[in-house]
Scaffold this motif. Structure first.
Motif, PDB file in Angstrom:
ATOM      1  N   PHE A 177       0.667  -1.208  -0.012  1.00 57.99           N
ATOM      2  CA  PHE A 177      -0.077   0.013  -0.018  1.00 57.99           C
ATOM      3  C   PHE A 177       0.766   1.321   0.056  1.00 57.99           C
ATOM      4  O   PHE A 177       0.607   2.328  -0.549  1.00 57.99           O
ATOM      5  N   ARG A 178       1.740   1.250   0.609  1.00 60.10           N
ATOM      6  CA  ARG A 178       2.874   2.427   0.604  1.00 60.10           C
ATOM      7  C   ARG A 178       3.548   2.558  -0.611  1.00 60.10           C
ATOM      8  O   ARG A 178       3.850   3.890  -0.800  1.00 60.10           O
ATOM      9  N   ASP A 179       3.513   1.890  -1.661  1.00 61.13           N
ATOM     10  CA  ASP A 179       3.833   1.917  -2.847  1.00 61.13           C
ATOM     11  C   ASP A 179       2.800   2.680  -3.668  1.00 61.13           C
ATOM     12  O   ASP A 179       3.382   3.112  -4.987  1.00 61.13           O
ATOM     13  N   LEU A 180       1.749   2.720  -3.625  1.00 66.74           N
ATOM     14  CA  LEU A 180       0.690   3.190  -4.273  1.00 66.74           C
ATOM     15  C   LEU A 180       0.796   4.707  -4.296  1.00 66.74           C
ATOM     16  O   LEU A 180       1.466   5.538  -3.444  1.00 66.74           O
ATOM     17  N   ASP A 181       0.296   5.420  -5.307  1.00 69.71           N
ATOM     18  CA  ASP A 181       0.341   6.903  -5.230  1.00 69.71           C
ATOM     19  C   ASP A 181      -0.468   7.557  -4.336  1.00 69.71           C
ATOM     20  O   ASP A 181      -1.420   6.911  -3.633  1.00 69.71           O
ATOM     21  N   ARG A 182       0.175   8.676  -3.750  1.00 72.48           N
ATOM     22  CA  ARG A 182      -0.572   9.161  -2.396  1.00 72.48           C
ATOM     23  C   ARG A 182      -2.200   9.566  -2.784  1.00 72.48           C
ATOM     24  O   ARG A 182      -2.682   9.368  -1.707  1.00 72.48           O
ATOM     25  N   GLU A 183      -2.296  10.213  -3.823  1.00 69.03           N
ATOM     26  CA  GLU A 183      -3.678  10.294  -4.052  1.00 69.03           C
ATOM     27  C   GLU A 183      -4.620   8.960  -3.902  1.00 69.03           C
ATOM     28  O   GLU A 183      -5.610   9.145  -3.596  1.00 69.03           O
ATOM     29  N   LEU A 184      -4.016   7.857  -4.534  1.00 71.04           N
ATOM     30  CA  LEU A 184      -4.863   6.817  -4.612  1.00 71.04           C
ATOM     31  C   LEU A 184      -4.930   6.258  -3.093  1.00 71.04           C
ATOM     32  O   LEU A 184      -6.002   5.772  -2.636  1.00 71.04           O
ATOM     33  N   GLN A 185      -3.822   6.409  -2.168  1.00 74.58           N
ATOM     34  CA  GLN A 185      -3.899   5.839  -0.790  1.00 74.58           C
ATOM     35  C   GLN A 185      -5.159   6.681  -0.171  1.00 74.58           C
ATOM     36  O   GLN A 185      -5.699   6.238   0.651  1.00 74.58           O
ATOM     37  N   LYS A 186      -4.886   7.994  -0.358  1.00 74.37           N
ATOM     38  CA  LYS A 186      -5.910   8.940   0.260  1.00 74.37           C
ATOM     39  C   LYS A 186      -7.404   8.577  -0.341  1.00 74.37           C
ATOM     40  O   LYS A 186      -8.481   8.518   0.555  1.00 74.37           O
ATOM     41  N   ALA A 187      -7.507   8.305  -1.630  1.00 75.13           N
ATOM     42  CA  ALA A 187      -8.844   7.810  -2.241  1.00 75.13           C
ATOM     43  C   ALA A 187      -9.317   6.455  -1.303  1.00 75.13           C
ATOM     44  O   ALA A 187     -10.667   6.455  -1.035  1.00 75.13           O
ATOM     45  N   PHE A 188      -8.497   5.780  -1.033  1.00 76.05           N
ATOM     46  CA  PHE A 188      -9.020   4.399  -0.545  1.00 76.05           C
ATOM     47  C   PHE A 188      -9.286   4.621   1.206  1.00 76.05           C
ATOM     48  O   PHE A 188     -10.300   3.904   1.758  1.00 76.05           O
ATOM     49  N   ARG A 189      -8.751   5.441   1.579  1.00 73.15           N
ATOM     50  CA  ARG A 189      -9.012   5.912   2.891  1.00 73.15           C
ATOM     51  C   ARG A 189     -10.201   6.703   3.180  1.00 73.15           C
ATOM     52  O   ARG A 189     -11.100   6.238   4.019  1.00 73.15           O
ATOM     53  N   ILE A 190     -10.648   7.384   2.163  1.00 71.93           N
ATOM     54  CA  ILE A 190     -11.951   8.239   2.248  1.00 71.93           C
ATOM     55  C   ILE A 190     -12.867   6.956   1.852  1.00 71.93           C
ATOM     56  O   ILE A 190     -14.039   7.019   2.419  1.00 71.93           O
ATOM     57  N   TYR A 191     -12.586   6.285   1.025  1.00 68.41           N
ATOM     58  CA  TYR A 191     -13.488   4.879   0.578  1.00 68.41           C
ATOM     59  C   TYR A 191     -14.144   4.334   1.930  1.00 68.41           C
ATOM     60  O   TYR A 191     -15.371   4.135   2.151  1.00 68.41           O
ATOM     61  N   LEU A 192     -13.125   4.072   2.672  1.00 67.61           N
ATOM     62  CA  LEU A 192     -13.546   3.232   4.128  1.00 67.61           C
ATOM     63  C   LEU A 192     -14.189   4.187   5.040  1.00 67.61           C
ATOM     64  O   LEU A 192     -14.938   3.731   5.733  1.00 67.61           O
ATOM     65  N   GLU A 193     -13.799   5.516   5.190  1.00 64.66           N
ATOM     66  CA  GLU A 193     -14.206   6.549   5.875  1.00 64.66           C
ATOM     67  C   GLU A 193     -15.578   6.554   5.662  1.00 64.66           C
ATOM     68  O   GLU A 193     -16.669   6.683   6.598  1.00 64.66           O
ATOM     69  N   GLU A 194     -16.183   6.624   4.275  1.00 68.45           N
ATOM     70  CA  GLU A 194     -17.572   6.783   3.915  1.00 68.45           C
ATOM     71  C   GLU A 194     -18.379   5.609   4.510  1.00 68.45           C
ATOM     72  O   GLU A 194     -19.616   5.725   4.570  1.00 68.45           O
ATOM     73  N   ARG A 195     -17.763   4.472   4.685  1.00 66.39           N
ATOM     74  CA  ARG A 195     -18.369   3.097   5.424  1.00 66.39           C
ATOM     75  C   ARG A 195     -18.216   3.207   6.622  1.00 66.39           C
ATOM     76  O   ARG A 195     -18.557   2.222   7.363  1.00 66.39           O
ATOM     77  N   GLY A 196     -17.792   4.203   7.308  1.00 69.88           N
ATOM     78  CA  GLY A 196     -17.882   4.209   8.947  1.00 69.88           C
ATOM     79  C   GLY A 196     -16.637   3.451   9.221  1.00 69.88           C
ATOM     80  O   GLY A 196     -16.740   3.113  10.565  1.00 69.88           O
ATOM     81  N   ILE A 197     -15.501   3.147   8.663  1.00 68.65           N
ATOM     82  CA  ILE A 197     -14.637   2.481   9.148  1.00 68.65           C
ATOM     83  C   ILE A 197     -13.324   3.331   9.350  1.00 68.65           C
ATOM     84  O   ILE A 197     -12.482   3.851   8.595  1.00 68.65           O
ATOM     85  N   ASN A 198     -13.183   3.627  10.516  1.00 66.79           N
ATOM     86  CA  ASN A 198     -12.219   4.661  11.151  1.00 66.79           C
ATOM     87  C   ASN A 198     -11.916   4.323  12.606  1.00 66.79           C
ATOM     88  O   ASN A 198     -12.402   3.371  13.097  1.00 66.79           O
ATOM     89  N   GLU A 199     -11.198   5.332  13.304  1.00 65.25           N
ATOM     90  CA  GLU A 199     -10.646   5.181  14.507  1.00 65.25           C
ATOM     91  C   GLU A 199     -11.999   5.091  15.457  1.00 65.25           C
ATOM     92  O   GLU A 199     -11.847   4.773  16.643  1.00 65.25           O
ATOM     93  N   GLU A 200     -13.147   5.510  15.216  1.00 64.61           N
ATOM     94  CA  GLU A 200     -14.229   5.705  16.093  1.00 64.61           C
ATOM     95  C   GLU A 200     -14.755   4.070  16.346  1.00 64.61           C
ATOM     96  O   GLU A 200     -15.526   4.199  17.422  1.00 64.61           O
ATOM     97  N   LEU A 201     -14.385   3.257  15.637  1.00 67.08           N
ATOM     98  CA  LEU A 201     -14.365   1.654  16.041  1.00 67.08           C
ATOM     99  C   LEU A 201     -13.543   1.209  17.115  1.00 67.08           C
ATOM    100  O   LEU A 201     -14.092   0.327  17.803  1.00 67.08           O
ATOM    101  N   PHE A 202     -12.648   2.098  17.362  1.00 63.65           N
ATOM    102  CA  PHE A 202     -11.612   1.609  18.528  1.00 63.65           C
ATOM    103  C   PHE A 202     -11.964   1.306  19.866  1.00 63.65           C
ATOM    104  O   PHE A 202     -11.754   0.288  20.509  1.00 63.65           O
ATOM    105  N   PRO A 203     -12.780   2.202  20.395  1.00 64.42           N
ATOM    106  CA  PRO A 203     -13.303   2.076  21.883  1.00 64.42           C
ATOM    107  C   PRO A 203     -14.050   0.827  22.110  1.00 64.42           C
ATOM    108  O   PRO A 203     -13.825  -0.184  22.960  1.00 64.42           O
ATOM    109  N   PHE A 204     -15.114   0.480  20.926  1.00 65.91           N
ATOM    110  CA  PHE A 204     -15.837  -0.646  21.117  1.00 65.91           C
ATOM    111  C   PHE A 204     -14.904  -1.921  20.968  1.00 65.91           C
ATOM    112  O   PHE A 204     -14.967  -2.919  21.691  1.00 65.91           O
ATOM    113  N   LEU A 205     -14.340  -2.007  19.739  1.00 63.60           N
ATOM    114  CA  LEU A 205     -13.435  -3.066  19.450  1.00 63.60           C
ATOM    115  C   LEU A 205     -12.488  -3.527  20.504  1.00 63.60           C
ATOM    116  O   LEU A 205     -12.307  -4.503  21.023  1.00 63.60           O
ATOM    117  N   GLN A 206     -11.932  -2.234  21.340  1.00 64.53           N
ATOM    118  CA  GLN A 206     -10.820  -2.518  22.544  1.00 64.53           C
ATOM    119  C   GLN A 206     -11.421  -3.222  23.516  1.00 64.53           C
ATOM    120  O   GLN A 206     -11.150  -4.221  24.152  1.00 64.53           O
TER     121      GLN A 206
END
Length: 237
Positions: A177-206
């Motif tokens: 993943f680190r070898d991907l273009d930075r803009e593509l990396q950012k796009a994948f992060r936004i893709y997950l963010e739109e689906r609610g997959i982010n650090e807000e899951l941490f308290p429950f999963l912990q």
């Protein structure tokens, strides 16, 4: 995550460390049901220590109940399995999340299991599927209290979606993943963010992992003690 949860987890990790290293110190107490032979004395010592840790672990207070961020729901039976923990639907997609600790997967360099940094590092397998058939998009992610990072993105056949097959993948798993273009990396992060997959899951999963680890520890202590205390050896008659 509250300090109460972290304190409980440190206590749990300190208890589980003894499973990996049994030292040769003199243990107190004997169990009268065993014979005077050396085998009986050793079994008695093991049972005494098992009982001690069982009662110590049983006194541990669970963390405050935390619900997952909506609209994620806990998958029934997930506490007793190694499969997905959370699921949700997003448009025509079915999303499932599996969680473990990075330290349990050997992904950290620090060998001290009681280190708070290891406690606060989670590993996610995020699977996004469309329809009943065909491959699914799989993200391997690191999750922290204040951040989430993506390790890899791959299109994977559904029968290969598990922690076990992740270490023996079939077919091309995509680039680092680190070898991907930075803009593509950012796009994948936004893709997950739109689906609610982010650090807000941490308290429950912990908190969920704490409950699961405690449940498994209590079961382990009880079943090992039951096995050792049974003096009837199968096939000895």
């Amino acid at each position: 995550m509250g300090s109460r949860v972290l304190r409980g987890q440190r206590r749990l990790l300190s208890i589980t460390k003894w499973k990996r290293t049994i030292d040769g110190v003199a243990w107190r107490g004997q169990t009268s049901s065993f014979s005077a032979g050396s085998g009986g004395r050793i079994e008695s010592r093991v049972l005494d220590h098992l009982k001690k840790h069982y009662f110590e672990a049983s006194k541990m207070q669970p963390p405050p109940k935390i619900n997952p961020p909506k609209p994620f729901a806990v998958i029934k039976g997930s506490l007793d399995s190694s499969g997905p923990v959370l699921s949700r639907n997003y448009n025509q997609e079915e999303i499932k999340i599996t969680v473990s600790r990075l330290a349990d997967l050997g992904e950290t360099d620090n060998g001290d299991d009681s280190n708070e940094e290891n406690i606060n590092q989670l590993f996610l397998i995020v699977v996004i599927a469309k329809g009943d058939k065909g491959p699914a998009l799989q993200f391997l992610c690191d999750l922290y209290p204040d951040a989430m990072g993506i390790q890899s993105v791959s299109l994977t056949e559904r029968e290969n979606l598990s922690i076990r097959t992740m270490f023996l993948p079939k077919g091309y798993q995509g680039p680092d993943f680190r070898d991907l273009d930075r803009e593509l990396q950012k796009a994948f992060r936004i893709y997950l963010e739109e689906r609610g997959i982010n650090e807000e899951l941490f308290p429950f999963l912990q908190a969920w992992l704490y409950v699961k680890e405690h449940r498994h520890l209590m079961r382990w202590l009880k079943t090992v003690g039951t096995f050792i205390s049974n003096q009837t050896v199968p096939g000895s008659s």
